[in-house]
Write a protein that holds these residues in place. Structure first.
Motif, PDB file in Angstrom:
ATOM      1  N   UNK A  56       0.829  -1.211   0.000  1.00 29.60           N
ATOM      2  CA  UNK A  56       0.000   0.000   0.000  1.00 29.60           C
ATOM      3  C   UNK A  56       0.863   1.261   0.000  1.00 29.60           C
ATOM      4  N   UNK A  57       1.980   1.238   0.711  1.00 28.65           N
ATOM      5  CA  UNK A  57       2.910   2.370   0.674  1.00 28.65           C
ATOM      6  C   UNK A  57       3.463   2.586  -0.724  1.00 28.65           C
ATOM      7  N   UNK A  58       3.796   1.490  -1.409  1.00 32.18           N
ATOM      8  CA  UNK A  58       4.296   1.597  -2.780  1.00 32.18           C
ATOM      9  C   UNK A  58       3.226   2.164  -3.709  1.00 32.18           C
ATOM     10  N   UNK A  59       1.974   1.753  -3.510  1.00 33.72           N
ATOM     11  CA  UNK A  59       0.884   2.301  -4.325  1.00 33.72           C
ATOM     12  C   UNK A  59       0.706   3.800  -4.081  1.00 33.72           C
ATOM     13  N   UNK A  60       0.858   4.223  -2.820  1.00 34.08           N
ATOM     14  CA  UNK A  60       0.728   5.649  -2.509  1.00 34.08           C
ATOM     15  C   UNK A  60       1.835   6.445  -3.196  1.00 34.08           C
ATOM     16  N   UNK A  61       3.061   5.950  -3.148  1.00 34.91           N
ATOM     17  CA  UNK A  61       4.159   6.651  -3.821  1.00 34.91           C
ATOM     18  C   UNK A  61       3.992   6.615  -5.342  1.00 34.91           C
ATOM     19  N   UNK A  62       3.458   5.536  -5.866  1.00 42.43           N
ATOM     20  CA  UNK A  62       3.201   5.481  -7.307  1.00 42.43           C
ATOM     21  C   UNK A  62       2.180   6.530  -7.714  1.00 42.43           C
ATOM     22  N   UNK A  63       1.149   6.694  -6.898  1.00 38.64           N
ATOM     23  CA  UNK A  63       0.135   7.706  -7.188  1.00 38.64           C
ATOM     24  C   UNK A  63       0.731   9.111  -7.108  1.00 38.64           C
ATOM     25  N   UNK A  64       1.540   9.360  -6.084  1.00 38.07           N
ATOM     26  CA  UNK A  64       2.192  10.670  -5.970  1.00 38.07           C
ATOM     27  C   UNK A  64       3.108  10.927  -7.160  1.00 38.07           C
ATOM     28  N   UNK A  65       3.827   9.902  -7.582  1.00 36.67           N
ATOM     29  CA  UNK A  65       4.701  10.049  -8.743  1.00 36.67           C
ATOM     30  C   UNK A  65       3.936  10.364 -10.015  1.00 36.67           C
ATOM     31  N   UNK A  66       2.743   9.795 -10.138  1.00 34.63           N
ATOM     32  CA  UNK A  66       1.909  10.089 -11.303  1.00 34.63           C
ATOM     33  C   UNK A  66       1.318  11.495 -11.220  1.00 34.63           C
ATOM     34  N   UNK A  67       0.994  11.940 -10.001  1.00 38.02           N
ATOM     35  CA  UNK A  67       0.411  13.275  -9.827  1.00 38.02           C
ATOM     36  C   UNK A  67       1.444  14.390 -10.013  1.00 38.02           C
ATOM     37  N   UNK A  68       2.673  14.145  -9.561  1.00 36.39           N
ATOM     38  CA  UNK A  68       3.746  15.154  -9.629  1.00 36.39           C
ATOM     39  C   UNK A  68       4.943  14.565 -10.371  1.00 36.39           C
ATOM     40  N   UNK A  69       4.895  14.517 -11.687  1.00 32.58           N
ATOM     41  CA  UNK A  69       5.991  13.894 -12.451  1.00 32.58           C
ATOM     42  C   UNK A  69       7.202  14.820 -12.582  1.00 32.58           C
ATOM     43  N   UNK A  70       7.883  15.053 -11.486  1.00 35.59           N
ATOM     44  CA  UNK A  70       9.083  15.895 -11.490  1.00 35.59           C
ATOM     45  C   UNK A  70      10.198  15.168 -10.750  1.00 35.59           C
ATOM     46  N   UNK A  71      11.433  15.523 -11.061  1.00 33.45           N
ATOM     47  CA  UNK A  71      12.576  14.935 -10.393  1.00 33.45           C
ATOM     48  C   UNK A  71      12.691  15.492  -8.979  1.00 33.45           C
ATOM     49  N   UNK A  72      12.914  14.608  -7.996  1.00 37.51           N
ATOM     50  CA  UNK A  72      13.086  15.067  -6.628  1.00 37.51           C
ATOM     51  C   UNK A  72      12.387  14.224  -5.597  1.00 37.51           C
ATOM     52  N   UNK A  73      11.485  13.339  -6.024  1.00 34.04           N
ATOM     53  CA  UNK A  73      10.839  12.402  -5.119  1.00 34.04           C
ATOM     54  C   UNK A  73      10.072  13.058  -3.996  1.00 34.04           C
ATOM     55  N   UNK A  74      10.370  12.628  -2.780  1.00 37.28           N
ATOM     56  CA  UNK A  74       9.620  13.062  -1.603  1.00 37.28           C
ATOM     57  C   UNK A  74       9.662  14.576  -1.416  1.00 37.28           C
ATOM     58  N   UNK A  75      10.764  15.208  -1.750  1.00 35.15           N
ATOM     59  CA  UNK A  75      10.861  16.671  -1.641  1.00 35.15           C
ATOM     60  C   UNK A  75       9.786  17.336  -2.509  1.00 35.15           C
ATOM     61  N   UNK A  76       9.641  16.849  -3.725  1.00 35.75           N
ATOM     62  CA  UNK A  76       8.659  17.440  -4.647  1.00 35.75           C
ATOM     63  C   UNK A  76       7.247  17.261  -4.106  1.00 35.75           C
ATOM     64  N   UNK A  77       6.943  16.075  -3.593  1.00 35.70           N
ATOM     65  CA  UNK A  77       5.599  15.829  -3.082  1.00 35.70           C
ATOM     66  C   UNK A  77       5.295  16.763  -1.914  1.00 35.70           C
ATOM     67  N   UNK A  78       6.223  16.884  -0.986  1.00 41.74           N
ATOM     68  CA  UNK A  78       6.008  17.743   0.173  1.00 41.74           C
ATOM     69  C   UNK A  78       5.952  19.217  -0.224  1.00 41.74           C
ATOM     70  N   UNK A  79       6.783  19.607  -1.180  1.00 45.54           N
ATOM     71  CA  UNK A  79       6.778  20.999  -1.642  1.00 45.54           C
ATOM     72  C   UNK A  79       5.436  21.363  -2.251  1.00 45.54           C
ATOM     73  N   UNK A  80       4.901  20.470  -3.039  1.00 44.66           N
ATOM     74  CA  UNK A  80       3.629  20.751  -3.690  1.00 44.66           C
ATOM     75  C   UNK A  80       2.458  20.748  -2.703  1.00 44.66           C
ATOM     76  N   UNK A  81       2.543  19.912  -1.683  1.00 41.50           N
ATOM     77  CA  UNK A  81       1.424  19.781  -0.748  1.00 41.50           C
ATOM     78  C   UNK A  81       1.517  20.771   0.404  1.00 41.50           C
ATOM     79  N   UNK A  82       2.714  20.903   1.020  1.00 41.58           N
ATOM     80  CA  UNK A  82       2.863  21.715   2.237  1.00 41.58           C
ATOM     81  C   UNK A  82       3.675  22.996   2.047  1.00 41.58           C
ATOM     82  N   UNK A  83       4.397  23.125   0.946  1.00 37.98           N
ATOM     83  CA  UNK A  83       5.200  24.314   0.713  1.00 37.98           C
ATOM     84  C   UNK A  83       6.697  24.035   0.820  1.00 37.98           C
TER      85      UNK A  83
END
Length: 127
Positions: A56-83
């Motif tokens: 389920x964790x892998x599915x969540x990261x796959x979904x985040x990767x599809x939503x934010x297709x940029x280089x940077x991984x977790x940093x990009x997800x947090x930047x887009x969601x929390x700033x």
């Protein structure tokens, strides 16, 4: 700023993910789980349960990767969601805490296995 080139092939990505997930834990954790649980079915149940959680964790990261297709991984997800501020803090905490702990764990695992070989030689000489 130009994007980083995406040059990882499928086999490269599989190797990186498998190496990150498996790490040295596969050599030490089964022993710890078996020491703390009484029955084989319970041990197997723990592994199945944690495997499902990991899936389920892998599915969540796959979904985040599809939503934010940029280089940077977790940093990009947090930047887009929390700033930027929280992404920055999490990135540095990850670097200083998580990565350092992972390297320390690898050192402990390596030392534990290496000590096994040296202890057996020393014990054999004393006899």
């Amino acid at each position: 700023m130009p994007d980083l080139p995406r040059q990882l092939r499928l086999i490269d990505a599989i190797a990186v993910v498998a190496g990150t997930i498996i790490g040295s834990g596969i050599f030490l954790v089964p022993n710890l789980v078996a020491r703390n649980l009484d029955s084989r079915p319970l041990i197997l149940g723990v592994w199945i349960f944690t495997g499902i959680l990991s899936f389920f964790g892998a599915l969540a990261y796959a979904e985040l990767g599809a939503m934010f297709p940029a280089t940077g991984g977790q940093y990009v997800y947090l930047r887009e969601i929390y700033g930027r501020f929280w992404a920055f803090l999490c990135g540095w905490a990850y670097f200083f805490v998580v990565i350092s702990a992972a390297v320390a764990w690898l050192g402990i695992a390596f030392a534990a296995y290496l000590a096994y070989f040296f202890r057996s030689r020393r014990c054999n000489r004393r006899r």
